[in-house]
Design a protein around this motif. Structure first.
Motif, PDB file in Angstrom:
ATOM      1  N   PRO A 103      -2.296  74.228 -35.839  1.00 52.76           N
ATOM      2  CA  PRO A 103      -0.620  73.865 -36.171  1.00 52.76           C
ATOM      3  C   PRO A 103      -0.532  73.452 -37.578  1.00 52.76           C
ATOM      4  O   PRO A 103      -1.548  72.758 -38.469  1.00 52.76           O
ATOM      5  N   ASP A 104       0.468  73.599 -38.319  1.00 55.43           N
ATOM      6  CA  ASP A 104       0.987  73.220 -39.724  1.00 55.43           C
ATOM      7  C   ASP A 104       1.304  71.436 -39.630  1.00 55.43           C
ATOM      8  O   ASP A 104       0.990  70.785 -40.769  1.00 55.43           O
ATOM      9  N   VAL A 105       1.824  71.260 -38.196  1.00 51.57           N
ATOM     10  CA  VAL A 105       2.327  69.782 -38.178  1.00 51.57           C
ATOM     11  C   VAL A 105       2.290  69.646 -36.695  1.00 51.57           C
ATOM     12  O   VAL A 105       2.322  70.405 -35.851  1.00 51.57           O
ATOM     13  N   ILE A 106       1.845  68.280 -36.354  1.00 49.69           N
ATOM     14  CA  ILE A 106       1.576  67.848 -34.984  1.00 49.69           C
ATOM     15  C   ILE A 106       2.828  66.841 -34.958  1.00 49.69           C
ATOM     16  O   ILE A 106       2.738  65.622 -35.735  1.00 49.69           O
ATOM     17  N   THR A 107       3.574  66.481 -33.729  1.00 54.54           N
ATOM     18  CA  THR A 107       4.351  65.247 -33.530  1.00 54.54           C
ATOM     19  C   THR A 107       3.795  64.633 -32.372  1.00 54.54           C
ATOM     20  O   THR A 107       3.134  65.419 -31.383  1.00 54.54           O
ATOM     21  N   MET A 108       3.355  63.549 -32.467  1.00 52.79           N
ATOM     22  CA  MET A 108       2.529  62.722 -31.517  1.00 52.79           C
ATOM     23  C   MET A 108       3.062  61.353 -30.791  1.00 52.79           C
ATOM     24  O   MET A 108       3.650  60.527 -31.475  1.00 52.79           O
ATOM     25  N   ASP A 109       3.024  61.377 -29.538  1.00 48.48           N
ATOM     26  CA  ASP A 109       3.674  60.163 -28.907  1.00 48.48           C
ATOM     27  C   ASP A 109       2.202  58.930 -29.275  1.00 48.48           C
ATOM     28  O   ASP A 109       0.986  59.617 -29.686  1.00 48.48           O
ATOM     29  N   ILE A 110       2.440  58.028 -29.089  1.00 49.45           N
ATOM     30  CA  ILE A 110       1.464  56.778 -28.886  1.00 49.45           C
ATOM     31  C   ILE A 110       0.858  56.470 -27.931  1.00 49.45           C
ATOM     32  O   ILE A 110      -0.279  56.688 -27.309  1.00 49.45           O
ATOM     33  N   GLU A 111       1.686  56.424 -26.824  1.00 49.49           N
ATOM     34  CA  GLU A 111       1.149  55.889 -25.336  1.00 49.49           C
ATOM     35  C   GLU A 111       1.163  57.016 -24.398  1.00 49.49           C
ATOM     36  O   GLU A 111       2.413  57.593 -24.072  1.00 49.49           O
ATOM     37  N   MET A 112       0.018  57.459 -24.292  1.00 55.14           N
ATOM     38  CA  MET A 112      -0.349  58.767 -23.131  1.00 55.14           C
ATOM     39  C   MET A 112      -1.613  58.517 -22.214  1.00 55.14           C
ATOM     40  O   MET A 112      -2.532  57.716 -22.884  1.00 55.14           O
ATOM     41  N   PRO A 113      -1.549  59.018 -21.253  1.00 51.81           N
ATOM     42  CA  PRO A 113      -2.639  59.079 -20.532  1.00 51.81           C
ATOM     43  C   PRO A 113      -3.933  59.549 -20.989  1.00 51.81           C
ATOM     44  O   PRO A 113      -3.857  60.580 -21.979  1.00 51.81           O
ATOM     45  N   VAL A 114      -5.113  59.438 -20.573  1.00 55.48           N
ATOM     46  CA  VAL A 114      -6.238  60.262 -20.787  1.00 55.48           C
ATOM     47  C   VAL A 114      -6.774  59.820 -22.150  1.00 55.48           C
ATOM     48  O   VAL A 114      -7.847  59.456 -22.526  1.00 55.48           O
ATOM     49  N   MET A 115      -6.050  60.061 -23.147  1.00 54.02           N
ATOM     50  CA  MET A 115      -6.262  59.596 -24.560  1.00 54.02           C
ATOM     51  C   MET A 115      -5.105  59.375 -25.268  1.00 54.02           C
ATOM     52  O   MET A 115      -3.993  60.015 -25.173  1.00 54.02           O
ATOM     53  N   ASP A 116      -4.938  58.172 -25.791  1.00 50.97           N
ATOM     54  CA  ASP A 116      -3.732  57.737 -26.601  1.00 50.97           C
ATOM     55  C   ASP A 116      -3.584  58.357 -27.880  1.00 50.97           C
ATOM     56  O   ASP A 116      -4.612  59.060 -28.308  1.00 50.97           O
ATOM     57  N   GLY A 117      -2.396  58.265 -28.512  1.00 48.61           N
ATOM     58  CA  GLY A 117      -2.210  58.968 -29.524  1.00 48.61           C
ATOM     59  C   GLY A 117      -2.998  58.472 -30.729  1.00 48.61           C
ATOM     60  O   GLY A 117      -3.372  59.214 -31.786  1.00 48.61           O
ATOM     61  N   ILE A 118      -3.163  57.381 -31.002  1.00 47.53           N
ATOM     62  CA  ILE A 118      -4.014  56.639 -32.071  1.00 47.53           C
ATOM     63  C   ILE A 118      -5.281  57.236 -32.327  1.00 47.53           C
ATOM     64  O   ILE A 118      -5.789  57.535 -33.385  1.00 47.53           O
ATOM     65  N   THR A 119      -5.953  57.215 -30.979  1.00 51.19           N
ATOM     66  CA  THR A 119      -7.238  57.847 -30.988  1.00 51.19           C
ATOM     67  C   THR A 119      -7.279  59.388 -31.291  1.00 51.19           C
ATOM     68  O   THR A 119      -8.219  59.812 -31.691  1.00 51.19           O
ATOM     69  N   ALA A 120      -6.208  59.941 -30.584  1.00 50.03           N
ATOM     70  CA  ALA A 120      -6.164  61.338 -30.957  1.00 50.03           C
ATOM     71  C   ALA A 120      -5.861  61.724 -32.328  1.00 50.03           C
ATOM     72  O   ALA A 120      -6.532  62.610 -32.968  1.00 50.03           O
ATOM     73  N   VAL A 121      -5.131  61.031 -33.110  1.00 50.27           N
ATOM     74  CA  VAL A 121      -5.008  61.175 -34.469  1.00 50.27           C
ATOM     75  C   VAL A 121      -6.237  61.072 -35.134  1.00 50.27           C
ATOM     76  O   VAL A 121      -6.697  61.807 -36.185  1.00 50.27           O
ATOM     77  N   ARG A 122      -6.993  59.767 -34.708  1.00 50.55           N
ATOM     78  CA  ARG A 122      -8.494  59.805 -35.497  1.00 50.55           C
ATOM     79  C   ARG A 122      -9.229  60.889 -35.300  1.00 50.55           C
ATOM     80  O   ARG A 122      -9.894  61.411 -36.391  1.00 50.55           O
ATOM     81  N   GLU A 123      -9.406  61.449 -34.053  1.00 51.59           N
ATOM     82  CA  GLU A 123     -10.227  62.792 -34.034  1.00 51.59           C
ATOM     83  C   GLU A 123      -9.729  63.800 -34.641  1.00 51.59           C
ATOM     84  O   GLU A 123     -10.629  64.685 -34.974  1.00 51.59           O
ATOM     85  N   ILE A 124      -8.482  64.046 -34.621  1.00 47.91           N
ATOM     86  CA  ILE A 124      -7.904  65.316 -35.320  1.00 47.91           C
ATOM     87  C   ILE A 124      -8.064  65.200 -36.758  1.00 47.91           C
ATOM     88  O   ILE A 124      -8.431  66.145 -37.493  1.00 47.91           O
ATOM     89  N   MET A 125      -8.118  64.133 -37.391  1.00 50.16           N
ATOM     90  CA  MET A 125      -8.182  63.888 -38.830  1.00 50.16           C
ATOM     91  C   MET A 125      -9.764  63.934 -39.322  1.00 50.16           C
ATOM     92  O   MET A 125     -10.115  64.362 -40.537  1.00 50.16           O
ATOM     93  N   GLN A 126     -10.738  63.946 -38.451  1.00 47.47           N
ATOM     94  CA  GLN A 126     -11.890  64.029 -38.385  1.00 47.47           C
ATOM     95  C   GLN A 126     -12.556  65.459 -38.392  1.00 47.47           C
ATOM     96  O   GLN A 126     -13.525  65.857 -39.045  1.00 47.47           O
ATOM     97  N   SER A 127     -11.849  66.183 -37.495  1.00 44.78           N
ATOM     98  CA  SER A 127     -12.220  67.653 -37.202  1.00 44.78           C
ATOM     99  C   SER A 127     -11.449  68.671 -37.775  1.00 44.78           C
ATOM    100  O   SER A 127     -11.792  69.772 -38.365  1.00 44.78           O
ATOM    101  N   ASN A 128     -10.091  68.171 -37.767  1.00 42.67           N
ATOM    102  CA  ASN A 128      -9.065  69.478 -38.145  1.00 42.67           C
ATOM    103  C   ASN A 128      -7.853  68.613 -38.903  1.00 42.67           C
ATOM    104  O   ASN A 128      -6.703  68.739 -38.286  1.00 42.67           O
ATOM    105  N   PRO A 129      -8.133  68.009 -39.928  1.00 43.61           N
ATOM    106  CA  PRO A 129      -7.086  67.363 -40.546  1.00 43.61           C
ATOM    107  C   PRO A 129      -5.649  67.916 -40.629  1.00 43.61           C
ATOM    108  O   PRO A 129      -5.727  69.114 -41.214  1.00 43.61           O
ATOM    109  N   THR A 130      -4.702  67.466 -39.953  1.00 44.78           N
ATOM    110  CA  THR A 130      -3.411  67.918 -39.997  1.00 44.78           C
ATOM    111  C   THR A 130      -2.060  67.210 -40.274  1.00 44.78           C
ATOM    112  O   THR A 130      -2.546  65.860 -39.715  1.00 44.78           O
ATOM    113  N   PRO A 131      -1.118  67.484 -40.665  1.00 42.24           N
ATOM    114  CA  PRO A 131      -0.136  66.333 -41.062  1.00 42.24           C
ATOM    115  C   PRO A 131       0.359  66.042 -39.683  1.00 42.24           C
ATOM    116  O   PRO A 131       0.876  67.089 -38.938  1.00 42.24           O
TER     117      PRO A 131
END
Length: 383
Positions: free
Chosen positions: A49-77
């Protein structure tokens, strides 16, 4: 071609609501949704995607962890949605440290006076940060620790740690090498004398301010005014975070307190910060934000007040941000003989506020973010 958006939230109602708003703009298109951070990481890799909108509190994996992983593998705004609480503020700042570019309150009524205004604002934010997609690439070196990972061990203000490398969008949203005119190989001091530094910013500002302020020495000789567009529940948490990361003192400004060298005063959200008194004996003046003001705090208001008190002795900067706040205040500073710099386009998250100042011919230098602190130190003869 429409901007492709991935919507991430564990609430089906919120996913539907955000998707309807985004799809209401012909320039934007929701290509899929994810219900948790783990699914977001997977779909970011699959769908690009060109942009991702992200919640912070979520089950399985929270938004902060998801941001960190996305930025390491597929950097996206990434645009975060946050609750307007102290804990929500801390989590949002952690997400920005992890690489998210911007945030909005999850309750749309908190960001606008009516629904139409809220819809327009969300669509505009998504469109603006999408422009950074071309500048984002996977980091070529091992990632540095994020502020989220080091918060528990953060030192108190009386035991400040050495300046830390930032794990922010700057680590992944890598801009092209700045043009030579914007970043001379060696800066020279102008010879001017200053009594105050003033910095105004908005979208992308938390990361930018952290980068600039964390490089300043503990014996910095001037007071600093910080005007960051930010909700009232966020500014105290943001000032506290900066204070723990910087050698100078950083605090949320309080009405009536005197300005002291080596201290940065962050304008409280929802209010206006002005200066009262005379140069050399000034105090902070905090007043009601006012219903007619678009920005609370407003860069123009603080800059204008500084110009009236300090005349030609202000070193001011307008950093990344949407809109044109700061242009009129910077013009007044320049008319009084003070210095105005602007962040350059390549290093901005949103080149709005600095562009307004540069296009008006107000700024004397356009600087890349990673050299602004160096330029300040040279200008004040601290190196």
């Amino acid at each position: 071609m429409a901007v492709k958006v991935l919507v991430v939230d564990d609430s089906s109602f919120f996913r539907r609501r955000v998707s309807e708003i985004i799809n209401g703009d012909p320039r934007l298109q929701v290509i899929d949704c994810a219900v948790n951070g783990k699914e977001a990481v997977e779909k970011a890799a699959q769908l690009k995607p060109d942009v991702i909108t992200m919640d912070i509190e979520m089950p399985v994996m929270d938004g902060i962890t998801a941001v960190r992983e996305i930025m390491q593998s597929n950097p996206t705004p990434i645009l975060m949605f946050s609750s307007l609480t102290h804990d929500g503020a801390k989590a949002t700042l952690d997400a920005l440290d992890a690489g998210a570019l911007d945030f909005l309150p999850k309750k749309f009524e908190d960001i606008a006076r009516n629904r139409d205004e809220a819809v327009t604002l969300l669509q505009q934010r998504v469109s603006e940060i999408a422009r950074k997609r071309a500048f984002m690439r996977r980091p070529a070196i091992a990632p540095v620790k994020t502020a989220a990972a080091t918060t528990a061990a953060a030192p108190s203000s009386s035991q400040r740690a050495p300046v830390r490398a930032m794990a922010s969008g700057a680590a992944t949203a890598t801009a092209p090498a700045p043009r030579a005119p914007s970043a001379p190989s060696r800066f020279k001091a102008s010879g001017k004398r200053y009594q105050l530094v003033a910095i105004g910013t908005s979208t992308g500002g938390p990361v930018a301010l952290q980068k600039v302020l964390s490089a300043l020495p503990a014996n910095f000789p001037l007071p600093i005014l910080l005007i960051q567009h930010m909700p009232s529940t966020f500014t105290a948490a943001f000032a506290q975070r900066l204070n723990g990361l910087c050698k100078i003192s950083v605090k949320e400004a309080q009405d009536g307190e005197p300005l002291k060298a080596g201290t940065a005063y962050l304008a409280p959200g929802g209010m206006q910060m002005m200066i009262d008194g005379r140069a050399g004996a000034t105090r902070v003046k905090i007043i009601d934000g006012g219903d007619r003001m678009n920005y609370k705090p407003c860069v123009d208001v603080t800059f204008g007040s500084a110009a009236n008190i300090y005349g030609d002795k202000v070193l001011s900067m307008v950093l990344t941000g949407m809109g044109a706040d700061g242009r009129d205040g910077a013009r007044l500073l320049k008319q009084h003989g003070s210095t105005v710099w602007a962040q350059d386009e390549e290093s901005c998250v949103v080149y709005g506020m600095p562009q307004a100042v540069a296009k008006a011919g107000i700024s004397t230098e356009d600087l890349p973010l990673d050299r602004i602190s160096e330029r300040i130190l040279v200008e004040l003869n601290l190196v």
